[in-house]
Design a protein around this motif. Structure first.
Motif, PDB file in Angstrom:
ATOM      1  N   VAL A  75      53.448  43.231  34.763  1.00  0.00           N
ATOM      2  CA  VAL A  75      53.722  41.908  34.185  1.00  0.00           C
ATOM      3  C   VAL A  75      54.211  42.079  32.754  1.00  0.00           C
ATOM      4  CG1 VAL A  75      51.288  41.487  33.560  1.00  0.00           C
ATOM      5  CG2 VAL A  75      52.838  39.584  33.765  1.00  0.00           C
ATOM      6  N   MET A 153      45.408  33.029  25.948  1.00  0.00           N
ATOM      7  CA  MET A 153      44.947  32.284  27.130  1.00  0.00           C
ATOM      8  C   MET A 153      46.131  31.986  28.040  1.00  0.00           C
ATOM      9  SD  MET A 153      42.419  30.940  28.793  1.00  0.00           S
ATOM     10  CE  MET A 153      40.955  30.320  27.942  1.00  0.00           C
ATOM     11  N   GLY A 154      46.523  33.000  28.806  1.00  0.00           N
ATOM     12  CA  GLY A 154      47.577  32.822  29.801  1.00  0.00           C
ATOM     13  C   GLY A 154      46.958  32.963  31.182  1.00  0.00           C
ATOM     14  N   ARG A 155      47.710  33.595  32.086  1.00  0.00           N
ATOM     15  CA  ARG A 155      47.210  33.753  33.463  1.00  0.00           C
ATOM     16  C   ARG A 155      45.912  34.552  33.498  1.00  0.00           C
ATOM     17  NH1 ARG A 155      53.161  34.234  34.123  1.00  0.00           N
ATOM     18  NH2 ARG A 155      52.803  36.077  32.842  1.00  0.00           N
ATOM     19  N   ILE A 156      45.907  35.719  32.826  1.00  0.00           N
ATOM     20  CA  ILE A 156      44.721  36.591  32.888  1.00  0.00           C
ATOM     21  C   ILE A 156      43.570  35.966  32.096  1.00  0.00           C
ATOM     22  CG2 ILE A 156      43.825  38.867  32.230  1.00  0.00           C
ATOM     23  CD1 ILE A 156      46.734  39.928  32.776  1.00  0.00           C
ATOM     24  N   ARG A 177      49.286  30.533  21.848  1.00  0.00           N
ATOM     25  CA  ARG A 177      50.364  29.844  21.131  1.00  0.00           C
ATOM     26  C   ARG A 177      50.311  28.344  21.344  1.00  0.00           C
ATOM     27  NH1 ARG A 177      55.250  33.740  22.667  1.00  0.00           N
ATOM     28  NH2 ARG A 177      54.273  33.268  24.650  1.00  0.00           N
ATOM     29  N   LEU A 208      46.615  39.642  25.408  1.00  0.00           N
ATOM     30  CA  LEU A 208      47.897  39.280  24.781  1.00  0.00           C
ATOM     31  C   LEU A 208      48.986  40.240  25.216  1.00  0.00           C
ATOM     32  CD1 LEU A 208      47.035  38.885  20.978  1.00  0.00           C
ATOM     33  CD2 LEU A 208      47.869  37.076  22.483  1.00  0.00           C
ATOM     34  N   PRO A 209      50.223  39.763  25.264  1.00  0.00           N
ATOM     35  CA  PRO A 209      51.337  40.707  25.398  1.00  0.00           C
ATOM     36  C   PRO A 209      51.584  41.392  24.057  1.00  0.00           C
ATOM     37  CG  PRO A 209      52.167  38.470  25.210  1.00  0.00           C
ATOM     38  CD  PRO A 209      50.663  38.370  25.178  1.00  0.00           C
ATOM     39  N   GLU A 213      55.055  39.930  16.893  1.00  0.00           N
ATOM     40  CA  GLU A 213      54.014  39.081  16.292  1.00  0.00           C
ATOM     41  C   GLU A 213      52.605  39.603  16.537  1.00  0.00           C
ATOM     42  OE1 GLU A 213      53.499  34.871  17.426  1.00  0.00           O
ATOM     43  OE2 GLU A 213      55.673  34.784  17.194  1.00  0.00           O
ATOM     44  N   ALA A 235      42.443  44.495  26.890  1.00  0.00           N
ATOM     45  CA  ALA A 235      43.155  44.871  28.117  1.00  0.00           C
ATOM     46  C   ALA A 235      44.586  44.355  28.051  1.00  0.00           C
ATOM     47  CB  ALA A 235      42.448  44.326  29.354  1.00  0.00           C
ATOM     48  N   ASP A 261      40.856  49.174  27.682  1.00  0.00           N
ATOM     49  CA  ASP A 261      41.665  49.645  28.824  1.00  0.00           C
ATOM     50  C   ASP A 261      43.023  50.139  28.355  1.00  0.00           C
ATOM     51  OD1 ASP A 261      42.091  50.028  31.631  1.00  0.00           O
ATOM     52  OD2 ASP A 261      43.385  48.251  31.638  1.00  0.00           O
ATOM     53  N   HIS A 285      43.753  52.685  31.406  1.00  0.00           N
ATOM     54  CA  HIS A 285      44.717  51.628  31.749  1.00  0.00           C
ATOM     55  C   HIS A 285      44.684  51.321  33.250  1.00  0.00           C
ATOM     56  CE1 HIS A 285      48.694  49.626  30.310  1.00  0.00           C
ATOM     57  NE2 HIS A 285      48.201  48.973  31.353  1.00  0.00           N
ATOM     58  N   GLY A 287      43.647  48.256  34.464  1.00  0.00           N
ATOM     59  CA  GLY A 287      43.514  46.807  34.646  1.00  0.00           C
ATOM     60  C   GLY A 287      43.888  46.329  36.040  1.00  0.00           C
TER      61      GLY A 287
HETATM   62  N1  LIG Z   1      45.462  46.463  31.136  1.00  0.00           N
HETATM   63  C1  LIG Z   1      46.283  46.245  32.133  1.00  0.00           C
HETATM   64  O1  LIG Z   1      46.352  46.999  33.101  1.00  0.00           O
HETATM   65  C2  LIG Z   1      47.150  45.038  32.116  1.00  0.00           C
HETATM   66  C3  LIG Z   1      47.545  44.473  30.934  1.00  0.00           C
HETATM   67  N2  LIG Z   1      48.300  43.333  30.948  1.00  0.00           N
HETATM   68  C4  LIG Z   1      48.697  42.740  29.660  1.00  0.00           C
HETATM   69  O2  LIG Z   1      48.250  41.396  29.633  1.00  0.00           O
HETATM   70  C5  LIG Z   1      49.278  40.602  29.080  1.00  0.00           C
HETATM   71  C6  LIG Z   1      49.083  39.156  29.482  1.00  0.00           C
HETATM   72  O3  LIG Z   1      49.372  38.950  30.833  1.00  0.00           O
HETATM   73  P1  LIG Z   1      49.395  37.447  31.426  1.00  0.00           P
HETATM   74  O4  LIG Z   1      48.096  36.779  31.189  1.00  0.00           O
HETATM   75  O5  LIG Z   1      49.893  37.539  32.814  1.00  0.00           O
HETATM   76  O6  LIG Z   1      50.511  36.809  30.482  1.00  0.00           O
HETATM   77  P2  LIG Z   1      50.716  35.291  30.067  1.00  0.00           P
HETATM   78  O7  LIG Z   1      52.101  35.215  29.548  1.00  0.00           O
HETATM   79  O8  LIG Z   1      50.307  34.393  31.175  1.00  0.00           O
HETATM   80  O9  LIG Z   1      49.668  35.083  28.868  1.00  0.00           O
HETATM   81  C7  LIG Z   1      49.880  35.552  27.574  1.00  0.00           C
HETATM   82  C8  LIG Z   1      49.171  34.622  26.598  1.00  0.00           C
HETATM   83  O10 LIG Z   1      49.285  35.173  25.279  1.00  0.00           O
HETATM   84  C9  LIG Z   1      49.586  34.119  24.383  1.00  0.00           C
HETATM   85  N3  LIG Z   1      50.252  34.644  23.191  1.00  0.00           N
HETATM   86  C10 LIG Z   1      51.420  35.301  23.105  1.00  0.00           C
HETATM   87  N4  LIG Z   1      51.685  35.613  21.813  1.00  0.00           N
HETATM   88  C11 LIG Z   1      50.655  35.129  21.086  1.00  0.00           C
HETATM   89  C12 LIG Z   1      50.336  35.120  19.709  1.00  0.00           C
HETATM   90  N5  LIG Z   1      51.146  35.671  18.818  1.00  0.00           N
HETATM   91  N6  LIG Z   1      49.181  34.553  19.322  1.00  0.00           N
HETATM   92  C13 LIG Z   1      48.345  33.978  20.219  1.00  0.00           C
HETATM   93  N7  LIG Z   1      48.593  33.961  21.548  1.00  0.00           N
HETATM   94  C14 LIG Z   1      49.740  34.516  21.970  1.00  0.00           C
HETATM   95  C15 LIG Z   1      50.461  33.166  25.159  1.00  0.00           C
HETATM   96  O11 LIG Z   1      50.437  31.897  24.570  1.00  0.00           O
HETATM   97  C16 LIG Z   1      49.766  33.217  26.523  1.00  0.00           C
HETATM   98  O12 LIG Z   1      48.727  32.298  26.508  1.00  0.00           O
HETATM   99  C17 LIG Z   1      50.562  41.262  29.573  1.00  0.00           C
HETATM  100  O13 LIG Z   1      51.669  40.938  28.778  1.00  0.00           O
HETATM  101  C18 LIG Z   1      50.201  42.734  29.482  1.00  0.00           C
HETATM  102  O14 LIG Z   1      50.520  43.246  28.199  1.00  0.00           O
HETATM  103  C19 LIG Z   1      48.684  42.747  32.105  1.00  0.00           C
HETATM  104  C20 LIG Z   1      48.342  43.292  33.297  1.00  0.00           C
HETATM  105  C21 LIG Z   1      47.569  44.501  33.410  1.00  0.00           C
END
Ligand SMILES: NC(=O)C1=CN([C@@H]2O[C@H](COP(=O)(O)OP(=O)(O)OC[C@H]3O[C@@H](n4cnc5c(N)ncnc54)[C@H](O)[C@@H]3O)[C@@H](O)[C@H]2O)C=CC1
Ligand SMILES: O=C(O)C(=O)CO
Length: 326
Positions: A75, A153-156, A177, A208-209, A213, A235, A261, A285, A287
């Motif tokens: 993702v 606070m996104g999908r995960i 955001r 967070l991604p 930022e 994570a 992680d 890693h 997750g």
């Molecule tokens: N450890 C692992 O194996 C895994 C790690 N991930 C990481 O988790 C991240 C999130 O995945 P999802 O929840 O699916 O993404 P998502 O896009 O649904 O959620 C990301 C959240 O971060 C917030 N965000 C982005 N920039 C921000 C900032 N500067 N300040 C505050 N909030 C901010 C967004 O508003 C959103 O709520 C992925 O981008 C990836 O880096 C994802 C899957 C597996």
């Protein structure tokens, strides 16, 4: 003629058959500079690429002049220069949703194992140290009813909030955001600014991604605002946290523990100071690393590439504006 694609991560057999039915596939073992040089002609012809890991930047795109679509088995897409892809009209596809619940399970595992010192104490039992009734030096801290802060606070984040709130009666705070209405309605999550999240969370969970930022969003100054009893869980991506500042905070008692992680450098170097700390639970890693979820991600990535190269994209596209240009 079938479009040419480069596959840079091996696939389960049935998915490889599916990919072969649509494309002329060249398979390589990772998107490394050496492999790119060794398969220069395959990259010159490639209209699509599929895999995970490795940088897709301006320099890489010069080696792949016919590229129309990139499909990552993840993702997160921080290894892609999205602006460069947009400039060239290249579609970027990723695998959200399919891994959400599994990653939230991993985060909850980190919450529990770092609070209750599961890994450290299991190691002590295996080392033969359990010789009499245990005392307070073997105790952990409670998880239930503590405040769980979610940064991102996104999908995960939402799936983690569900587990923590419904399963462990934890009040949820979050920063993102924008407001997340579903998290507020279903799990009574309270939006707050970053400083409040840091000061009030018993568990600060980062989902967070990695972006310009969020790079080192959590550094020395932010760690100093956390409770000494707090636990940091990451994570999202390693570089969101300044790792040296975290090591120092874990050593000097600024915070209680960390469950990690992801790291600034992966694989984590064997001489990392983090590995010497008893109050760190480090994972490689993992997750999304279950058989079911990794299969689902690979399946979605194959379907995503087929959709992108046949002009039928309906979901999982990072840069849909590119589709409108075509
Ligand atoms: N450890 C692992 O194996 C895994 C790690 N991930 C990481 O988790 C991240 C999130 O995945 P999802 O929840 O699916 O993404 P998502 O896009 O649904 O959620 C990301 C959240 O971060 C917030 N965000 C982005 N920039 C921000 C900032 N500067 N300040 C505050 N909030 C901010 C967004 O508003 C959103 O709520 C992925 O981008 C990836 O880096 C994802 C899957 C597996
Ligand atoms: O999907 C991602 O972004 C990962 O980190 C691995 O699942």
């Amino acid at each position: 003629m079938k479009p040419s694609v480069v596959l840079y991560k091996s696939l389960p057999e049935d998915l490889r058959v599916r990919l072969d039915a649509h494309f002329n596939v060249t398979e390589i073992n990772g998107l490394t500079p050496e492999n790119i040089a060794a398969h220069a002609e395959a990259f010159r012809q490639a209209e699509g690429i599929l895999g995970s890991g490795g940088k897709v930047d301006v320099e890489f795109l010069q080696q792949a002049p016919k590229l129309r679509a990139a499909s990552t088995i993840s993702v997160g897409y921080d290894t892609f220069d999205v602006a460069a892809l947009n400039d060239k009209g290249i579609v970027l596809m990723h695998t959200p949703t399919v891994l959400t619940e599994t990653v939230a399970d991993t985060m909850m595992a980190l919450v529990l194992s770092s609070a209750r010192r599961v890994v450290e104490l299991a190691e002590r039992v295996k080392a033969g140290e359990w010789q009499k009734n245990i005392g307070p030096d073997w105790f952990g801290i409670d998880v239930h009813h503590k405040k769980l802060g979610i940064l991102g606070m996104g999908r995960i984040g939402l799936a983690l909030a569900q587990r923590a709130h419904l399963g462990f009666s934890m009040p949820i705070l979050y920063n993102a955001r924008k407001h997340h209405q579903e998290a507020e309605d279903r799990f009574d999550a309270q939006y707050c600014d970053l400083d409040t999240l840091l000061a009030e969370s018993d568990f600060l969970c980062i989902s967070l991604p990695l972006t310009a930022e969020t790079h080192h969003l959590i550094g020395r100054e932010q760690l100093a605002k956390m409770k000494p009893s707090a636990i940091l869980i990451n994570a999202g991506r390693g570089p969101v946290v300044d790792e040296q500042a975290l090591v120092d905070a874990l050593k000097d008692g600024t915070i209680f523990a960390a469950g990690l992680d992801v790291f600034e450098q992966e694989p984590l170097p064997v001489n990392s100071e983090l590995l010497k700390l008893r109050n760190v639970v480090p994972l490689p890693h993992i997750g999304s690393a279950t058989h079911e979820t990794r299969y689902g991600m690979a399946r979605d990535a194959v379907d995503n590439l087929i959709a992108a190269l046949t002009g039928k994209v309906e979901k999982n596209c990072v840069n849909p504006q590119v589709l409108k240009q075509g």
